[in-house]
Design a protein around this motif. Structure first.
Motif, PDB file in Angstrom:
ATOM      1  N   ASP A 163     -10.753   6.839   9.545  1.00 15.82           N
ATOM      2  CA  ASP A 163     -11.221   8.275   9.896  1.00 15.82           C
ATOM      3  C   ASP A 163     -10.195   9.355   9.263  1.00 15.82           C
ATOM      4  N   HIS A 164      -9.427   8.812   8.341  1.00 21.19           N
ATOM      5  CA  HIS A 164      -8.519   9.785   7.669  1.00 21.19           C
ATOM      6  C   HIS A 164      -7.197  10.062   8.339  1.00 21.19           C
ATOM      7  N   HIS A 165      -6.680   9.196   9.336  1.00 23.62           N
ATOM      8  CA  HIS A 165      -5.534   9.461   9.815  1.00 23.62           C
ATOM      9  C   HIS A 165      -4.433   9.096   8.756  1.00 23.62           C
ATOM     10  N   MET A 166      -3.354  10.027   8.908  1.00 21.27           N
ATOM     11  CA  MET A 166      -2.171   9.776   7.799  1.00 21.27           C
ATOM     12  C   MET A 166      -1.326   8.473   8.226  1.00 21.27           C
ATOM     13  N   THR A 167      -1.113   7.661   7.055  1.00 18.99           N
ATOM     14  CA  THR A 167      -0.536   6.341   7.097  1.00 18.99           C
ATOM     15  C   THR A 167       1.126   6.849   7.840  1.00 18.99           C
ATOM     16  N   SER A 168       1.477   8.095   7.241  1.00 15.14           N
ATOM     17  CA  SER A 168       2.845   8.220   7.786  1.00 15.14           C
ATOM     18  C   SER A 168       2.863   8.237   9.402  1.00 15.14           C
ATOM     19  N   LYS A 169       1.756   8.232  10.118  1.00  6.93           N
ATOM     20  CA  LYS A 169       2.125   8.308  11.649  1.00  6.93           C
ATOM     21  C   LYS A 169       1.322   7.032  12.255  1.00  6.93           C
ATOM     22  N   TYR A 205      -4.079   7.373  -0.044  1.00  5.59           N
ATOM     23  CA  TYR A 205      -3.699   7.966   1.394  1.00  5.59           C
ATOM     24  C   TYR A 205      -4.428   9.322   1.731  1.00  5.59           C
ATOM     25  N   PRO A 206      -4.678   9.366   3.011  1.00  2.00           N
ATOM     26  CA  PRO A 206      -5.406  10.505   3.548  1.00  2.00           C
ATOM     27  C   PRO A 206      -4.445  11.683   3.190  1.00  2.00           C
ATOM     28  N   PHE A 207      -4.954  12.721   2.666  1.00  2.00           N
ATOM     29  CA  PHE A 207      -4.159  14.120   2.314  1.00  2.00           C
ATOM     30  C   PHE A 207      -3.216  13.769   1.252  1.00  2.00           C
ATOM     31  N   GLY A 208      -3.127  12.523   0.784  1.00  2.00           N
ATOM     32  CA  GLY A 208      -2.162  12.211  -0.408  1.00  2.00           C
ATOM     33  C   GLY A 208      -0.815  11.950   0.232  1.00  2.00           C
ATOM     34  N   ILE A 209      -0.727  12.074   1.616  1.00  2.42           N
ATOM     35  CA  ILE A 209       0.616  12.006   2.182  1.00  2.42           C
ATOM     36  C   ILE A 209       0.994  10.412   2.587  1.00  2.42           C
ATOM     37  N   TRP A 210       2.291  10.123   1.887  1.00  2.00           N
ATOM     38  CA  TRP A 210       2.976   8.881   2.226  1.00  2.00           C
ATOM     39  C   TRP A 210       4.255   8.940   2.842  1.00  2.00           C
ATOM     40  N   LYS A 212       7.910   5.974   2.767  1.00  3.74           N
ATOM     41  CA  LYS A 212       8.401   4.747   2.428  1.00  3.74           C
ATOM     42  C   LYS A 212       8.156   3.604   3.619  1.00  3.74           C
ATOM     43  N   SER A 213       8.067   4.045   4.718  1.00  8.54           N
ATOM     44  CA  SER A 213       8.218   2.881   5.828  1.00  8.54           C
ATOM     45  C   SER A 213       6.670   2.310   5.708  1.00  8.54           C
ATOM     46  N   GLY A 214       5.660   2.659   5.149  1.00  6.79           N
ATOM     47  CA  GLY A 214       4.561   2.062   5.119  1.00  6.79           C
ATOM     48  C   GLY A 214       4.351   1.231   3.812  1.00  6.79           C
ATOM     49  N   PHE A 215       5.232   1.269   2.931  1.00  7.89           N
ATOM     50  CA  PHE A 215       4.768   0.427   1.740  1.00  7.89           C
ATOM     51  C   PHE A 215       4.935  -1.056   2.020  1.00  7.89           C
ATOM     52  N   GLY A 216       5.754  -1.462   2.779  1.00  7.62           N
ATOM     53  CA  GLY A 216       5.688  -2.914   3.043  1.00  7.62           C
ATOM     54  C   GLY A 216       4.568  -3.481   3.847  1.00  7.62           C
ATOM     55  N   GLU A 217       3.881  -2.740   4.531  1.00  8.11           N
ATOM     56  CA  GLU A 217       2.690  -2.726   5.407  1.00  8.11           C
ATOM     57  C   GLU A 217       1.287  -2.850   4.080  1.00  8.11           C
ATOM     58  N   LEU A 218       1.437  -1.907   3.473  1.00 11.90           N
ATOM     59  CA  LEU A 218       0.298  -1.832   2.230  1.00 11.90           C
ATOM     60  C   LEU A 218       0.329  -3.062   1.448  1.00 11.90           C
ATOM     61  N   HIS A 219       1.588  -3.494   1.002  1.00 13.51           N
ATOM     62  CA  HIS A 219       1.832  -4.742   0.295  1.00 13.51           C
ATOM     63  C   HIS A 219       1.160  -5.912   1.076  1.00 13.51           C
ATOM     64  N   LYS A 220       1.753  -5.975   2.263  1.00 16.79           N
ATOM     65  CA  LYS A 220       1.265  -7.207   3.213  1.00 16.79           C
ATOM     66  C   LYS A 220      -0.246  -7.202   3.486  1.00 16.79           C
ATOM     67  N   HIS A 221      -1.031  -6.003   3.284  1.00 17.94           N
ATOM     68  CA  HIS A 221      -2.455  -6.143   3.802  1.00 17.94           C
ATOM     69  C   HIS A 221      -3.103  -6.071   2.432  1.00 17.94           C
ATOM     70  N   GLY A 222      -2.244  -6.401   1.089  1.00 18.52           N
ATOM     71  CA  GLY A 222      -2.988  -6.879   0.169  1.00 18.52           C
ATOM     72  C   GLY A 222      -3.299  -5.933  -0.879  1.00 18.52           C
ATOM     73  N   PHE A 223      -2.813  -4.700  -1.045  1.00 16.33           N
ATOM     74  CA  PHE A 223      -3.013  -3.361  -1.727  1.00 16.33           C
ATOM     75  C   PHE A 223      -2.218  -3.635  -2.904  1.00 16.33           C
ATOM     76  N   LYS A 224      -2.596  -3.626  -4.106  1.00 13.12           N
ATOM     77  CA  LYS A 224      -1.893  -3.738  -5.404  1.00 13.12           C
ATOM     78  C   LYS A 224      -1.531  -2.393  -5.889  1.00 13.12           C
ATOM     79  N   ILE A 225      -2.326  -1.361  -5.577  1.00 13.77           N
ATOM     80  CA  ILE A 225      -1.831   0.059  -5.783  1.00 13.77           C
ATOM     81  C   ILE A 225      -2.292   1.035  -4.851  1.00 13.77           C
ATOM     82  N   ALA A 226      -1.500   2.026  -4.467  1.00 17.19           N
ATOM     83  CA  ALA A 226      -1.949   2.975  -3.696  1.00 17.19           C
ATOM     84  C   ALA A 226      -1.842   4.450  -4.265  1.00 17.19           C
ATOM     85  N   PHE A 227      -2.805   5.072  -4.124  1.00 18.69           N
ATOM     86  CA  PHE A 227      -2.884   6.502  -4.803  1.00 18.69           C
ATOM     87  C   PHE A 227      -2.647   7.919  -3.937  1.00 18.69           C
TER      88      PHE A 227
END
Length: 264
Positions: A163-169, A205-210, A212-227
């Motif tokens: 539902d478009h919550h920012m990954t930074s939170k 990313y929702p709102f395009g906001i990212w 660094k703390s989330g990078f490891g999680e995104l990799h772990k969840h199998g994403f090859k690229i995040a925009f």
């Protein structure tokens, strides 16, 4: 040859392979050195209404204007590419077509299916649709059948959270029902995989906001690229911060053309 020699040789071989992968593949410096591919991000495609705010119009491109954007791209010789091609190019230097461009659409609006997709089809263009799963089947949003139809037609479906919550939170919680990464990433991705029958490996990313703390999680969840949107890429993990520019509702086709040249 002794067992010890074979073991040492195996280790050296593995290290050599790993070094080669780092040097030619996901080495951040190599990726950062490659020329960026223009990527456009659209949201709603519809005519403006009296109640639309000045800010909202930035994210709403009127139908005739959108068609002019796409015609300009085709007339200018741009060829659309998809994320797998971008990933191969960035990590291995794989060849891309002349004047590559990527078209992306966020938030699951139904007009992306009814208006944008048919217009792109006229020019043989494919796109990436980042789906916010909470909206699937709601009024004015795409149904799961429409999402699947886009995928079946050769477009790519990507994850755009629940539902478009920012990954930074996002925070982890022992209770999966309260864990943001489960709610916003795992379950939506699984749902999209069930709808399309394909692995979901790209994220916006929702709102395009990212951060660094989330990078490891995104990799772990199998994403090859995040925009993201137009911020600078992270030099240590550029694959998790691929840049896009907003296809503004205020932009003419000429403005878009100039923005592509100046932004990438």
């Amino acid at each position: 040859m002794s067992k010890l020699s074979i073991s040492v040789l195996s280790i050296l071989t593995l290290l050599s392979v790993r070094s080669s992968v780092i040097a030619q593949g996901t080495n951040p410096a190599v990726i950062m050195a490659r020329k960026q591919v223009p990527i456009i991000c659209y949201h709603q495609i519809r005519d403006w209404r009296p109640k639309d705010s000045k800010n909202a119009k930035d994210y709403i491109i009127q139908i005739a204007n959108f068609k002019q954007h796409i015609k300009m791209l085709a007339d200018s010789g741009y060829h659309t590419i998809l994320p797998d091609q971008l990933y191969a190019y960035l990590t291995t230097g794989a060849a891309l077509p002349k004047k590559p461009i990527m078209l992306t659409f966020d938030d699951t609006d139904e007009d992306q299916y009814t208006i944008a997709a048919p217009e792109l089809k006229k020019y043989g263009y494919k796109a990436v649709y980042f789906v916010m799963t909470v909206s699937i089947g709601r009024p004015h949003y795409m149904t799961k059948e429409q999402v699947k139809a886009l995928s079946d037609a050769g477009n790519v479906i990507g994850s755009h959270t629940w539902d478009h919550h920012m990954t930074s939170k996002y925070k982890h919680d022992p209770n999966p029902k309260k864990d943001d990464w489960v709610i916003q990433i795992d379950k939506p991705t699984q749902k999209l995989e069930e709808i399309t029958g394909k692995k979901i490996t790209y994220f916006a990313y929702p709102f395009g906001i990212w951060n660094k703390s989330g990078f490891g999680e995104l990799h772990k969840h199998g994403f090859k690229i995040a925009f993201q949107l137009a911020e600078k890429r992270d030099p240590n993990d550029p694959l998790m911060t691929i840049r896009r520019i907003l296809g503004s509702g205020y932009w003419s086709a000429k403005t878009l053309s100039n923005s592509i040249r100046n932004s990438f």
